[in-house]
Design a protein around this motif. Structure first.
Motif, mmCIF file in Angstrom:
data_model
loop_
_atom_site.group_PDB
_atom_site.id
_atom_site.type_symbol
_atom_site.label_atom_id
_atom_site.label_comp_id
_atom_site.label_asym_id
_atom_site.label_seq_id
_atom_site.Cartn_x
_atom_site.Cartn_y
_atom_site.Cartn_z
ATOM 1 N N GLN A 177 26.961 34.959 39.870
ATOM 2 C CA GLN A 177 27.486 34.161 40.964
ATOM 3 C C GLN A 177 28.046 32.868 40.400
ATOM 4 O O GLN A 177 27.396 32.203 39.613
ATOM 5 C CB GLN A 177 26.372 33.826 41.965
ATOM 6 N N ALA A 235 31.866 27.683 44.157
ATOM 7 C CA ALA A 235 33.245 27.465 44.562
ATOM 8 C C ALA A 235 33.871 26.335 43.753
ATOM 9 O O ALA A 235 35.055 26.365 43.444
ATOM 10 C CB ALA A 235 33.305 27.150 46.059
ATOM 11 N N ARG A 259 35.436 27.453 40.418
ATOM 12 C CA ARG A 259 36.688 28.195 40.442
ATOM 13 C C ARG A 259 37.846 27.220 40.514
ATOM 14 O O ARG A 259 37.811 26.238 41.238
ATOM 15 C CB ARG A 259 36.712 29.138 41.634
ATOM 16 N N GLN A 272 40.341 31.538 46.534
ATOM 17 C CA GLN A 272 40.264 32.990 46.567
ATOM 18 C C GLN A 272 40.275 33.475 48.003
ATOM 19 O O GLN A 272 39.883 32.788 48.922
ATOM 20 C CB GLN A 272 38.970 33.463 45.896
ATOM 21 N N ASN A 308 33.093 39.285 49.609
ATOM 22 C CA ASN A 308 32.013 39.210 48.631
ATOM 23 C C ASN A 308 31.590 37.787 48.301
ATOM 24 O O ASN A 308 31.310 37.462 47.165
ATOM 25 C CB ASN A 308 32.394 39.948 47.349
ATOM 26 N N THR A 309 31.577 36.906 49.273
ATOM 27 C CA THR A 309 31.133 35.542 49.028
ATOM 28 C C THR A 309 29.858 35.302 49.810
ATOM 29 O O THR A 309 29.635 35.885 50.850
ATOM 30 C CB THR A 309 32.187 34.501 49.451
ATOM 31 N N GLN A 324 29.676 30.849 47.164
ATOM 32 C CA GLN A 324 29.686 31.422 45.828
ATOM 33 C C GLN A 324 30.408 32.757 45.855
ATOM 34 O O GLN A 324 30.367 33.481 46.833
ATOM 35 C CB GLN A 324 28.269 31.608 45.313
ATOM 36 N N GLU A 325 31.061 33.055 44.754
ATOM 37 C CA GLU A 325 31.760 34.323 44.619
ATOM 38 C C GLU A 325 31.254 35.026 43.373
ATOM 39 O O GLU A 325 31.080 34.412 42.333
ATOM 40 C CB GLU A 325 33.256 34.061 44.504
ATOM 41 N N THR A 379 31.786 44.245 44.061
ATOM 42 C CA THR A 379 32.299 42.928 43.713
ATOM 43 C C THR A 379 33.811 42.810 43.836
ATOM 44 O O THR A 379 34.323 41.771 44.238
ATOM 45 C CB THR A 379 31.871 42.558 42.275
ATOM 46 N N ASN A 424 37.643 43.341 45.108
ATOM 47 C CA ASN A 424 38.382 43.485 46.351
ATOM 48 C C ASN A 424 39.386 44.633 46.208
ATOM 49 O O ASN A 424 40.223 44.614 45.312
ATOM 50 C CB ASN A 424 39.101 42.164 46.652
ATOM 51 N N ARG A 456 37.418 37.335 39.681
ATOM 52 C CA ARG A 456 36.138 38.023 39.803
ATOM 53 C C ARG A 456 35.774 38.788 38.537
ATOM 54 O O ARG A 456 34.671 39.298 38.430
ATOM 55 C CB ARG A 456 36.211 39.015 40.971
#
Length: 126
Positions: free
Chosen positions: A42, A45, A48, A52, A56-57, A61-62, A78, A80, A123
């Motif tokens: 994880q 944000a 990054r 995005q 999946n957040t 957090q992604e 995870t 997309n 990701r």
């Protein structure tokens, strides 16, 4: 110095020594845990650099996923636009051709094109 001050100083030194000993005992286990790379991590944000799309957040957090270590289920959860079939194709490619050496190499997997790669670039990790 007074006796009271000397006792207080000795007590603080003892506590500091005990704390230092405890920290030094924990450090080897922390370094061992850090050496093991989990397949999914994880990231916050703030870490990054580019915004995005949703998905999946959780709590700002992604998830990121290692294309060389993740299972098909982890990849599908995870990434997309990647279902279990495409994720299985990624794992199968990795098993047949060895580990990926570059994220761009994912485009060699049937069903993974440039658009899908770009959508998931943040990701993905090696």
């Amino acid at each position: 110095m007074s006796l009271t001050l000397n006792l207080a100083l000795a007590r603080h030194q003892t506590l500091a020594g005990a704390l230092l000993s405890a920290v030094l005992c924990v450090i080897p286990s922390l370094t061992a845990a850090a050496a093991e790379k989990p397949a999914v991590v994880q990231t916050s944000a703030a870490a990054r650099t580019q915004p995005q799309a949703a998905g999946n957040t959780a709590a700002g957090q992604e998830a990121t996923v290692s294309i060389n270590q993740a299972s098909a289920e982890q990849l599908a959860d995870t990434l997309n636009g990647v279902g279990l079939k495409k994720a299985e194709a990624i794992v199968r490619y990795r098993e047949q051709n060895g580990p990926f050496t570059d994220i761009e190499q994912l485009q060699e997997v049937p069903g993974i094109g440039l658009a899908l790669l770009e959508r998931n670039r943040e990701r993905l990790r090696m």
